[in-house]
Design an enzyme around this catalytic site. Structure first.
Site, short mmCIF file in Angstrom:
data_model
loop_
_atom_site.label_atom_id
_atom_site.label_comp_id
_atom_site.label_asym_id
_atom_site.label_seq_id
_atom_site.Cartn_x
_atom_site.Cartn_y
_atom_site.Cartn_z
N ASP A 255 18.39 -104.07 -52.73
CA ASP A 255 16.91 -103.56 -52.96
C ASP A 255 16.49 -102.63 -53.46
OD1 ASP A 255 14.62 -103.86 -51.56
OD2 ASP A 255 14.69 -104.64 -50.03
C1 NOJ Z 1 11.58 -103.70 -50.73
C2 NOJ Z 1 11.23 -105.04 -50.56
O1 NOJ Z 1 12.48 -104.46 -49.49
C3 NOJ Z 1 12.44 -106.31 -50.99
O2 NOJ Z 1 11.85 -107.24 -50.40
C4 NOJ Z 1 11.13 -105.95 -52.10
O3 NOJ Z 1 12.23 -107.23 -53.64
C5 NOJ Z 1 11.81 -104.79 -53.48
N1 NOJ Z 1 10.93 -103.66 -52.57
C6 NOJ Z 1 11.16 -104.49 -54.39
O4 NOJ Z 1 9.71 -104.51 -54.94
#
Ligand code: NOJ
Length: 728
Positions: A255
């Site tokens: 993530d």
């Molecule tokens: C954080 C989020 O938790 C995730 O779901 C997302 O894909 C990423 N940021 C990228 O935006």
């Protein structure tokens, strides 16, 4: 000749790509690995590390991009949110949220939704769509529960499977997230999830196992810790569970900002760091040169880096992205200069309206719905949740006032955060209802949620009064009035008082709620509230989808993908503020807890009314032990005993032998079937070995328990119509 082919290209771009077209070029894992091997084997260590490293936040076209390799050629992969459409894209479709897809309880609609998302992502040159989200909706006020498919792992597993198959049919790699145990926003990067081995597998890893069967290309590891180790460097989660035990062949990405090291991450199973930086935007990376150095030092084996590159390249070749893949045209961080590429289409928009209607859950109805426009002269509409938002629902990273849709003050049709997309327009409930009611019907409205007197005045004298209310939520990095996880289960903006005022003023009151999850309904027993309608988060066609159901053009068949309780304390799990988030409810999450503890829900998991009635009869069960993977089948006849055609969602719950230690019953099948009035249909359920297995901690394996099983088939988890027992 030249002129005509150019015209064709322009027309295709304007009309949007034909949905479903690019299902070609897909490869098996075997073929994909062979192709990946032939390319990766020619790469230097730096090139291989480049595939595994993001180029940095705000440096690239997409929310994440990997480094390209020149010779041998391998493109920079574009990674974009997700999961309901293409984030930061113009000319796309703002479709229904994951929670609505779940509420349809319809595999085909789930598949088609993902096919459209894939088609639009592909049209923008996105290689990896950052979805689906299969985080279990554990606490009822969890901020991101709306991105996924509800409180039940089986439902999440089916919806996840259909998402992956539909999306990847368009050559786009699906990214299942967030692995694992990221079930709340509060302290999401600093908390440690504490869970037993059985619950880990039967509830939280379950949907991933189903998606692996669909050829899932990628998994995003989560922000939280597990056993005091960050999920993205967690050998037990990534290597032992996902890759070894479950047999995952794709790659694991972090993530955004969830990587915390070089060596432990690489050795712990992380294949790609995103967006690449140590701290988002600092231009440093735990991978890149740091990883190459670690290989040179011998802290990470070259074999491990080969494995990362192979996994990434194999996912790319499996989806056939090496042949005629569209150029990336997104400009996430410079939206003004985004090239005009139209990926929406009339077909996509019509689908959003249809699935929006199919996901409306009719919670209660004393017969007031469907509305007939005959004899209707005045409709009252109350509440800001029916109104147009005061700012365009277009997210931007640069405009403080509407970052990722946290600004919406009008009708609510999508949560906020990275899971949001731009709305090209929004059909408000007022518009949808007015249009359908026709010009002869007066539609009066009052949108000020705090002016209960004005609300009562508008409601008085109307043939019917609709009162709209909402309960927004979203991702951690945006706080709206102190909420990302919702601070409580109450409706927002004075809505309980507003509903009370309207109901006091009009004896034909209908409550419509746009919510990210369950809410409390202190007014539910008000005698003038004749129906409660639950359209979830339906996207840009919200008002039309709703009107289709209210006026009976569509017979409702949406079902609750979570339990609505009478009291907050009735739920099994709540947002924790501790470092250790203890999953003490174990297997008893959602309706399983209500069943196990004999708590009456307000509206049960799987509940939803129709304008028709259905009867179930003649249940039959057959067992097939030893013959094939399907161990048991059940059939039941469902008859439409009402006056209108419609869909019924027949649900199959299994009670395990007592010795298994399962909750009283768990969902293991559902079928949404269309039945004409007066007709009946046979509904079949198949229970595979895994559906009848438990995770046996002693043998550390999936085991079918000995003893008597019961299959219960019905219209909700609390409306069982037929049961039969069997032993294997
Ligand atoms: C954080 C989020 O938790 C995730 O779901 C997302 O894909 C990423 N940021 C990228 O935006």
């Amino acid at each position: 000749m030249i002129f005509s082919s150019l015209t064709t290209i322009a027309v295709c771009a304007l009309a949007g790509l034909t949905q479903g077209a690019p299902t070609t070029n897909l490869r098996s894992w075997e073929e994909a690995y062979a192709k990946a091997e032939s390319v990766v084997s020619q790469m230097s260590i730096e090139q291989k590390v480049g595939l595994a490293t993001g180029m940095g936040w705000e440096k690239t076209l997409c929310v994440g991009n990997t480094y390209a390799s020149e010779d041998p050629y391998f493109p920079s992969l574009c990674l974009q949110d997700g999961p309901l459409g293409t984030r930061f894209a113009s000319n796309g479709t703002a479709g229904v949220s994951g929670i609505n897809a779940a509420a349809t309880f319809d595999r085909k609609l789930m598949y088609k939704r993902a096919e459209i998302i894939g088609n639009e992502s592909r049209g923008k040159g996105v290689h990896l769509q950052l979805g689906p989200s299969v985080d279990i909706f554990r606490a009822p006020n969890g901020g991101r529960g709306w991105e996924g498919f509800g409180e039940d792992p089986y439902l999440q597993g089916v919806a996840g499977y259909e998402y992956v198959t539909g999306l990847q049919s368009q050559n786009v790699i699906a990214t299942a997230k967030h692995f694992l145990l990221n079930n709340q926003e509060t302290n999401r990067t600093t908390s440690n999830s504490v869970i037993d081995e059985r619950t880990l597998r039967e509830i939280y890893a379950w949907p991933y196992a189903r998606m692996l069967d669909a050829g899932l290309g990628s998994v995003m590891c989560s922000y939280n810790l597990y056993e005091d180790i960050h999920a993205c460097e967690n050998d037990k989660l990534l290597n032992q569970l996902l890759k070894e035990e479950m047999g995952f062949k794709g790659f694991v990405m972090s993530d955004w900002g969830a990587t915390h090291s070089t060596v432990p991450s690489a050795n712990g199973g992380l294949d790609m760091t995103m967006p690449g930086d140590v701290i988002m935007g600092d231009g440093l990376s735990y991978y890149g040169k740091n990883l190459t150095d670690a290989v040179e030092r011998g802290d990470v084996s070259e074999e491990r880096v080969n494995d990362m590159a192979l996994r990434i390249a194999a996912a790319h070749y499996k989806m056939g992205q090496d042949k005629g893949y569209p150029e990336t045209t997104l400009k996430t961080f410079d939206r003004q200069n985004e090239p005009e590429v139209v990926v929406t289409s009339d077909e996509h928009i019509k689908f959003v309206r249809d699935i929006g209607a199919a996901s409306v859950v009719l919670l209660s109805n004393d017969g007031i719905l469907p509305l007939s426009s005959d004899g209707l002269s005045k409709i009252a509409i109350v509440g800001s949740d029916a109104a147009p938002p005061s700012v365009p629902l277009t997210s931007s990273l640069n405009e403080e006032e509407c970052t990722d849709l946290a600004c919406n003050d009008g009708t609510y049709a999508m949560g906020w955060g990275s899971g949001s997309v731009d709305f090209p327009y929004i059909v408000t409930p007022t518009e949808g209802i007015s249009r359908r009611a026709g010009e002869s019907v007066e539609v009066a409205h009052s949108y000020d949620d705090w002016d209960t007197e004005a609300a009562a005045e508008v409601a008085q004298g109307a043939d019917i009064a609709f009162v709209f209310a909402k309960a927004p939520a979203g991702e951690e990095y945006l706080l709206v009035d102190g909420n990302n996880d919702r601070q409580n289960l109450s409706l927002w903006n004075n809505a309980d008082n507003l509903i009370q005022a309207v109901a006091d003023a009009n004896e034909n009151t209908v409550v419509v709620i746009h919510s990210t999850g369950p809410v409390l309904m202190p007014w539910i027993d008000h005698e003038n509230i004749k129906a409660v309608v639950w359209p979830g988060l339906p996207g840009q066609e919200t008002g039309n989808s709703l009107a289709d159901v209210l006026f009976g053009d569509v017979n409702p068949s949406g079902r609750l993908p979570y339990t609505i309780a009478k009291e907050t304390d009735d739920y099994a799990a709540h947002i924790s503020h501790e470092y250790n988030i203890e999953y003490t409810e174990k297997l008893e999450i959602g309706y399983r807890h209500f069943d196990a503890n004999d708590i009456e829900p307000l509206f049960a998991f799987g509940h939803g009314l129709s304008y028709s009635t259905f009867e179930y009869e003649k249940i039959k069960v057959n067992t097939h032990r030893g013959k094939h993977d399907t161990l048991a089948t059940a059939t039941v006849f469902v008859k439409n005993t009402g006056d209108v055609d419609g869909h019924e969602v027949a649900q199959a719950y299994i009670s395990f032998p007592e010795s298994a230690g399962e909750p009283p019953k768990i969902l293991r099948g559902f079928e949404r079937v269309f039945i004409k009035a007066g007709k009946q249909t046979k509904v079949n359920f198949e229970f595979k070995e895994i559906d009848l297995s438990i995770w046996d901690e002693a043998s550390a394996s999936w085991t079918v328990p000995e003893g008597e099983f019961t299959v219960h088939i019905g219209a909700s988890s609390r409306d069982i119509r037929q049961s039969a027992t069997f032993s294997l």
